[in-house]
Motif scaffolding. Structure first.
Motif: not given
Lengths: 321, 321
Positions: A120, A136, A139-140, B116-121, B123-124
């Motif tokens: 990240l 992102s 990764l999901v 964590l993957a959803k978190f990343l998604q 914040i994009t």
């Protein structure tokens, strides 16, 4: 051209990418540093970086951008490997002790988390929202695929479609995104990006199917583990699915597996699957994916990296280890 | 003003944030959906969203931006909780079964990865590089802190500094970043951002120290687990460190813990730590952090949310559950 020649020609750029990865994952926290570097050094083929770089030539090749994309993809890959080893209870990977074997499952879990965090951090340096979104999203998908894999453990009723969906998420997507992002980071045309994605996706599907075949046909020396290891662990792949759903061996196979003690009879089960047409069927399907990958390639401009990607697809179709 | 009144006043916005979280973590993959929603419903105080929203009033309050920041922070928090439960081997959290208890460690691991993957998604979608950088940096810190926590398990030689560094990463950073990002997302002045960070950080340190004290002084009914549970699991917190390093109980404590079978003698060990000045020392230190938080607050403009943040700091200093 041999695969070694391809790597030889790209060795400087790959070294640079490895340096980028090593710097990115460096930390004062000793255990995390050692564990993630052990994983990093176990290496592998760096196929994702190779795909990023080759795809980059179809646009305006800027190594500094490609380097970060390639490092990010390799780090995601490492993160999924270390968590996979927990699921598979694997003690060795490419002849080296896994993180979970050298330390324990907890360290393996946090090493994966750490690598995801570093991934990240690396992509925030890219400052390209389109790339962020793609990364992102995959990764999901990867994580959803991994949990599907657990769900499908020992499930002999799963369909071919379920298997294909699983290997797509397990392997093909990350390769597809490697060529896709290499092209996007080089501002290649939309069509070019799409064909490169298709190439990576289809090569990835073929790669995983062949991998699953080799688990049956390889020797212990080639595989670093006995044949049928996937199955012993409950991972039912294409040759086994073919044997149970589409072959004359069905009844005997069902008899062998009926009380779930597969690992005790693994040699008999493997022999039974080999007698079915499962291996040949799988190879044919892999070949079909290779042809699709090559069809996508054909639509791309004729630069020398197109030839290289073709060679790689040929190698994957024929590999025996 | 009571804490309940603060929540009551903010209830609509918190509900909206909860809706955002629920939508973000929704997936067709049944197990991941159920596991992450179970974690989500176990709820807690939503203190991170509350901090984001309150801090947002010190700039140009835009709920749509703040909502995403708050949801992202809560999702990171959920991801660390579900992985913590694996480390702590915890079967219950806030009276509900943990993911690792209801499913298993593997599902808990992938549920964390998924979050964590959803978190990343999520914040994009923010498209603010400064926020990306802060969020990716804290994720690294949190994971480093978690692995430090494993390393420090059963380590009676650890220093106060090690303990403080650990709780900073475990709790304080995420609260500090909550107020910081609330302010940044609202384009607050640099100074205001800094003071709000200091407030969140110091309140977070106090919060965790009090949490660690309550593990000794709370009743089973209040805690949902017997007193001394942290210690039984090898997590040596401030009261115990004080007792062994700075009190007259040192010799007796060393005698009690010398063969590492602490959980068998946990009542005696807890009694010994209570006899030392460890509880009072910890409370005094927490109070010092609260004062620092309130000093940071004083430098902020006089809006009504400043008063609310003050009330929260007072509550944290005095909380008994």
């Amino acid at each position: 051209m041999k695969l070694e020649d391809i790597y030889f020609r790209m060795r400087r750029d790959i070294k640079e990418i490895e340096k980028e990865i090593s710097m990115t994952i460096a930390t004062d926290q000793k255990v995390l540093h050692q564990a993630s570097h052990q994983l990093f050094k176990a290496g592998g083929k760096r196929i994702r970086p190779v795909f990023v770089l080759l795809a980059g030539h179809f646009g305006n090749y800027q190594f500094d951008k490609l380097k970060k994309v390639a490092a990010a993809l390799e780090i995601i890959h490492m993160a999924t490997l270390v968590h996979d080893d927990v699921i598979d209870d694997a003690d060795k990977r490419r002849g080296k002790l896994t993180v979970k074997a050298q330390w324990d499952n907890k360290v393996a879990m946090y090493t994966g988390d750490y690598l995801l965090a570093k991934f990240l951090q690396l992509i925030t340096e890219l400052e390209n929202p389109e790339i962020h979104k793609i990364l992102s999203k995959i990764l999901v998908s990867i994580v959803e695929g991994e949990i599907d894999q657990i769900k499908d453990f020992n499930n002999w009723e799963q369909s071919l479609k379920q298997y294909l969906r699983r290997i797509k998420r397990k392997t093909a997507i990350l390769l597809a995104v490697s060529t896709q992002l290499g092209a996007i980071a080089s501002d290649a045309e939309t069509k070019v990006v799409r064909y490169l994605y298709q190439y990576g996706y289809n090569v990835g599907m073929a790669f995983q199917i062949i991998d699953d075949v080799l688990d049956y046909t390889g020797t212990t020396a080639q595989l670093g583990k006995p044949a049928g290891s996937d199955l012993s662990q409950g991972n039912i792949t294409l040759p086994a699915l073919y044997a149970v759903h589409c072959s004359d061996e069905r009844d005997q196979l069902l008899e062998l597996i009926k009380n779930d003690q597969i690992s005790e009879k693994i040699d008999q089960v493997v022999a039974c699957i080999k007698r079915s047409d499962g291996i040949e069927y799988s190879k044919r399907l892999a070949q079909r994916y290779i042809i699709k990958a090559q069809e996508a390639l054909e639509k791309l401009p004729n630069i020398k990296e197109k030839e290289t990607l073709f060679e790689i697809s040929e190698f994957i179709a024929k590999r025996t280890y």
